[in-house]
Design a protein around this motif. Structure first.
Motif, short mmCIF file in Angstrom:
data_model
loop_
_atom_site.label_atom_id
_atom_site.label_comp_id
_atom_site.label_asym_id
_atom_site.label_seq_id
_atom_site.Cartn_x
_atom_site.Cartn_y
_atom_site.Cartn_z
N ASN A 48 0.83 -1.21 0.00
CA ASN A 48 0.00 0.00 0.00
C ASN A 48 0.86 1.26 0.00
O ASN A 48 0.50 2.26 -0.62
N SER A 51 2.25 1.66 -3.47
CA SER A 51 1.24 2.03 -4.46
C SER A 51 0.58 3.37 -4.13
O SER A 51 -0.41 3.74 -4.76
N THR A 52 1.12 4.07 -3.15
CA THR A 52 0.63 5.40 -2.74
C THR A 52 -0.76 5.38 -2.15
O THR A 52 -1.39 6.42 -1.99
N ILE A 53 -1.28 4.18 -1.86
CA ILE A 53 -2.58 4.13 -1.19
C ILE A 53 -2.42 4.66 0.22
O ILE A 53 -3.30 5.32 0.77
N ASP A 54 -1.28 4.35 0.81
CA ASP A 54 -1.04 4.77 2.18
C ASP A 54 0.33 5.48 2.22
O ASP A 54 1.16 5.27 1.33
N LEU B 180 -6.70 7.78 0.64
CA LEU B 180 -7.11 6.71 -0.25
C LEU B 180 -7.37 5.42 0.53
O LEU B 180 -8.33 4.70 0.27
N ILE B 181 -6.51 5.16 1.49
CA ILE B 181 -6.65 3.92 2.24
C ILE B 181 -7.99 3.87 2.96
O ILE B 181 -8.65 2.83 3.04
#
Ligand SMILES: Nc1ncnc2c1ncn2[C@@H]1O[C@H](COP(=O)(O)OP(=O)(O)O)[C@@H](O)[C@H]1O
Ligand SMILES: [Mg+2]
Lengths: 254, 630
Positions: A48, A51-54, B180-181
């Motif tokens: 994450n 993938s720049t989600i977090d 986003l998370i």
């Protein structure tokens, strides 16, 4: 092309939880790296962050020399849709769209021409063997097909880095094998760098290198060498050496 | 597939998800439109209706519009919340915030447009019904014929297109950048329990007790003064009730393993606490909105009853005439002749009775007390077909204080215990008490034998009272006669049918508007519940599917779902009903008028509707879950 330096992650909450500690990782262009570790060891967290989600709590992530976490929101969106591709364990297809529409979605967001999208979708569907289901809706296809659609979606814009979180986690062994062969061949032909999290040694044996993490820390890594069979054996040995019991490793994490 | 196609496909192919949002928007437009049809009716623009009513309608239209705005806004944000994951996915694939906003904007325009057009079309279908209804409630002289409501259509269309446009811009706020998370995990994440502290739970209870206590305690005009503070205190108390007290109770229940781990309880409670934050907010809103609806309708209905029934009961005759103290005998005679003439002209068959109202200073209750002769009383009794009385030579019969008088003003001294002292030292003893409304007097009085009247000293004041009783079924004629009488004789004469007619006529528009707004509020409270329930449908399906695999019978599933929905539908409504009852009690105190029957009627009616609504929704909800599970 991908470089992690000193990456750490602390989940703030009632009790702060340190999920990752000082992770250093480099992935070369065109390399296929698998990340393994017991359940809860921080694999998804790591992915994450890449993938720049977090966002990482400490350390830095560089992809192609750029730090995506430092990008502005719009640039980050562009970065994601040009440089990155994602495959999830539970496919995450949009059920309002047909298979074909799902596949071209990244191009749609980019504003590509319809003709170009059609051509690209047809080409990639052919390679992945899903040309016959392009018109179907997502609830009309099997898990193996759904994951191939997800791969097609992740690949259609020819990303430089493909990230996959347990792509075979919800598939039976036959479908897993198909999906892994497809990923391996994409990696080989398109020279796409591939980073995959998995708990399945069979899946991991398709990679060039396996990185093991445990309790959020780097544990060890092994390289593939010549034969896939021998590599598979080495992975199994390493997993048992790590001491995580098999039941834990093979239990499906949802 | 271009981006626009993508946005439209997303709506059109996902009807169930959008249905709730669409339907509530449709409903809102429909309500506004039907109201507009009514408000813009040509019959009103002729200047025939008074300007107060027109102003009232404008205000009501405004209220409905503003309420629609918040209602649609809320519906939309609830709807967007349930789609977090979808947005997260799109952003992962590189959709920029701008693109997501554009998508939601396009969706909203599409839904808004369809809802506006649809609401207007459905409204047109119901227009005739609404006009008929309005005609009856309103008591207007001309009929509200059906007309093609061009103006109403234009106003509704423009208002709602603007509303949806503005709301679409609001989207940016709602989608304010979340990580986003959080978006991707959105649907799996518990919003958590609101923080509950014992102190706040106690404060909740105290606030409600204080609010209720004050509402019960204050009398008369104090009610007006106390109203705003009480409302604020009760609203605060209600909020804390749902966010604190309920969390506290559920937590205690969860700690008690014998209850929590018993059979299906675990499923029920864990769910409740998982959704507590969302639920608490919804419950609070539903409770408050319903309270507004109940109180508004209850107040208007109670007020109407106060005006009409109160008038009718306090004077049970068709026509009465009570001249002022100063009136000369000559004028009285002239008036009575005039009235008899009018009654004859209108062909109303009546029986007339005349009595003398003599008030004496008997030194009881600090006021002059009426002493009526038995023959006077019996004359009126005959008029109304009630039993005559025959008190003995030194007996008195007490007629109790009217039942319409509230307890607060009960007479200090019971007439039954006070004998009437005559000049010669003789005492007239009260022997029994009866309850009638024959005399135009709300306080208690005595009836004595005719001979006693002569022995009493001169009354402090004495005036005649005339009553006419018309045979049944002559309401129309009585209204006509009443109209003439009120013109020619004026205030001292009162024809009850005409008075009630006039009150209803003046009051009709207010009642209609009030009913309308009340129903709008109540129905939207219902749809808040519906949203809440259906936003959890997918989650419930998933949950029950996995539990069913472990062995959950259909009966048990029904039981869990039943309790879950029942709690959701009735927890806020019960609170609202209690609030409403307290509000109506305060109102009763304000007017010093007993509203129990009216309150029971209104609140009971709403409770019944809610039960029916619950049964219907539960039926479909269980059906959907079962279809997904078995
Ligand atoms: N949002 C979160 N908040 C707190 N702790 C988390 C969160 N997400 C994951 N964790 C914890 O971090 C650790 C690593 O999680 P994860 O990366 O999902 O493990 P896995 O290797 O199985 O994918 C786990 O112990 C998990 O409980
Ligand atoms: Mg994981």
């Amino acid at each position: 092309m991908l470089k992690l330096k000193n990456v750490g992650k602390v989940y703030e909450g009632k009790v702060a939880y340190r999920a990752l500690t000082n992770i250093d990782l480099e992935v070369e262009k065109g390399e296929f790296v698998a990340i393994m570790g017991p359940s809860g060891s921080g694999k998804t967290t790591l992915l994450n962050i890449i993938s720049t989600i977090d966002a990482p709590t400490t350390g830095s992530v560089t992809i192609e020399g750029k730090n995506p976490h430092a990008l502005k929101k719009n640039d980050l969106a562009k970065f994601r849709r040009r440089e990155l591709g994602f495959v999830f364990q539970d496919f995450n297809l949009l059920h309002t769209l047909t298979v074909e529409e799902n596949i071209v979605l990244p191009l749609t967001l980019e504003g590509a021409r319809v003709k170009e999208m059609k051509e690209k979708a047809a080409r990639i569907a052919n390679t992945l063997g899903i040309a016959s289901i392009l018109g179907k809706r997502t609830y009309e296809i099997s898990g193996g097909q759904a994951q191939r659609v997800a791969i097609a979606r992740a690949m259609i814009h020819e990303p430089k880095l493909l990230l996959a979180d347990e792509p075979t986690g919800n598939l039976d062994s036959k479908a897993s094998k198909d999906v892994m062969e497809m990923l391996a061949s994409i990696n080989e032909k398109e020279k796409t760098s591939l980073l995959m999290v998995t708990h399945d040694p069979q899946a991991a044996s398709y990679s060039d290198r396996v990185v093991f993490i445990r309790d959020g820390k780097f544990h060890s890594e092994i390289y593939r060498g010549e034969s896939r069979q021998a590599f598979y054996q080495k992975i199994i040995d390493m997993l048992s050496l790590m001491g995580g019991d098999d039941g834990d490793l093979s239990s499906v994490r949802v | 597939m271009t981006f626009r196609q993508f946005a439209f496909n997303n709506v059109l192919r996902n009807k169930r998800l959008y249905a709730a949002y669409f339907l509530s928007s449709l409903f809102t437009v429909m309500v506004f439109f039907t109201f507009a049809i009514f408000a813009f009716h040509p019959a009103f623009s002729g200047g025939d209706i008074n300007s107060n009513a027109l102003f009232g309608m404008a205000v009501a239209g405004g209220i409905i519009y503003i309420f629609s705005f918040f209602f649609v806004l809320y519906s939309m944000s609830a709807f967007l919340q349930s789609r977090k994951k979808e947005f997260g996915l799109l952003m992962m694939m590189g959709a920029s915030t701008r693109q997501i906003r554009l998508m939601v904007f396009l969706e909203n325009i599409l839904i808004g447009f369809l809802a506006t057009v649809g609401g207007i079309l459905i409204g047109l279908v119901f227009a005739k019904v609404i006009l008929l209804l309005a005609e009856n409630v309103l008591i207007i002289d001309e009929t509200l014929h059906f007309y093609f409501p061009t103006l109403a259509i234009i106003v509704t269309f423009v208002s709602f297109i603007i509303l949806f446009l503005v709301i679409s811009f609001f989207v940016s706020f709602i989608l304010r950048t979340k990580k986003l998370i959080d978006l991707i995990k959105g649907d799996k994440q518990s919003k958590g329990e609101p923080k509950a502290s014992v102190v706040l739970a106690v404060i909740a209870a105290l606030l409600l007790i204080a609010g209720y206590g004050t509402a019960f305690y204050v009398k008369g005009l104090q009610v007006v003064v106390a109203m705003v503070p009480v409302i604020i205190v009760v609203i605060l108390g209600t909020y804390l009730l749902f966010t604190q007290l309920s969390v506290y109770i559920i937590r205690r229940l969860k700690q008690n393993k014998t209850i929590f781990w018993q059979k299906t309880n675990m499923l029920l409670f864990s769910d409740l606490s998982f959704r507590m934050k969302d639920n608490a907010r919804t419950f609070f809103m539903v409770a408050i909105i319903s309270t507004v609806a109940f109180s508004a309708i209850g107040t208007l209905y109670g007020f109407q009853s106060y005006l009409t029934k109160g008038v009718k009961e306090s004077s049970p005759y068709s026509l009465t005439y009570l001249p002022t103290h100063e009136a000369h005998e000559k004028d009285i005679k002239q008036d009575v002749e005039k009235m008899n003439g009018i009654l004859q002209d209108e062909h109303v068959k009546t029986v007339m009775g005349k009595v003398q109202l003599r008030h004496y200073d008997l030194g009881i209750n600090d006021r002059d007390i009426l002493v009526a002769s038995a023959s006077d009383y019996n004359r009126l009794a005959k008029l109304k077909g009630e039993t005559p009385v025959h008190p003995g030579k030194n007996e008195a019969i007490v007629v109790g204080q009217s039942v319409r008088v509230m307890e607060g003003t009960i007479e200090k001294e019971n007439l039954m215990k006070s004998p009437i002292k005559l000049d010669d030292g003789q005492e007239i003893k009260p022997v029994k008490k009866i309850q009638t409304e024959l005399f135009p007097i709300i306080n208690g009085y005595y009836i004595v034998d005719d001979s006693v009247i002569e022995q009493l000293e001169k009354p402090v004041r004495s005036e005649p009272f005339y009553a006419w009783q018309a045979d049944n079924g002559q309401t129309e004629q009585m209204i006509a006669a009443g109209r003439k009488i009120s013109k020619e004789v004026g205030y001292p004469a009162q024809a009850i049918d005409y008075t009630v007619y006039e009150i209803n006529k003046a009051y009709g528009p207010i009642l209609f508007i009030g009913l309308f707004i009340g129903i709008v509020f109540f129905v939207s409270a219902g749809s808040f519940l519906y949203f809440r329930l259906y936003s959890d449908l997918d989650e419930d399906k998933r949950k029950f599917r996995s539990i069913a695999k472990m062995g959950l019978t259909e009966g048990e599933l029904k039981k869990v779902v039943n309790r879950q929905t029942a709690l959701m539908f009735f927890a806020p409504i019960v609170v609202a009903l209690v609030h409403g009852a307290v509000a109506l009690t305060a109102l009763a105190h304000l007017f010093n008028y007993n509203l129990t029957t009216e309150a029971i009627f209104v609140l009971g009616g709403f409770a019944l509707i809610q039960i029916i609504y619950f049964l219907i929704v539960r039926f479909f909800y269980i059906k959907q879950i079962k279809a997904a599970v078995y």
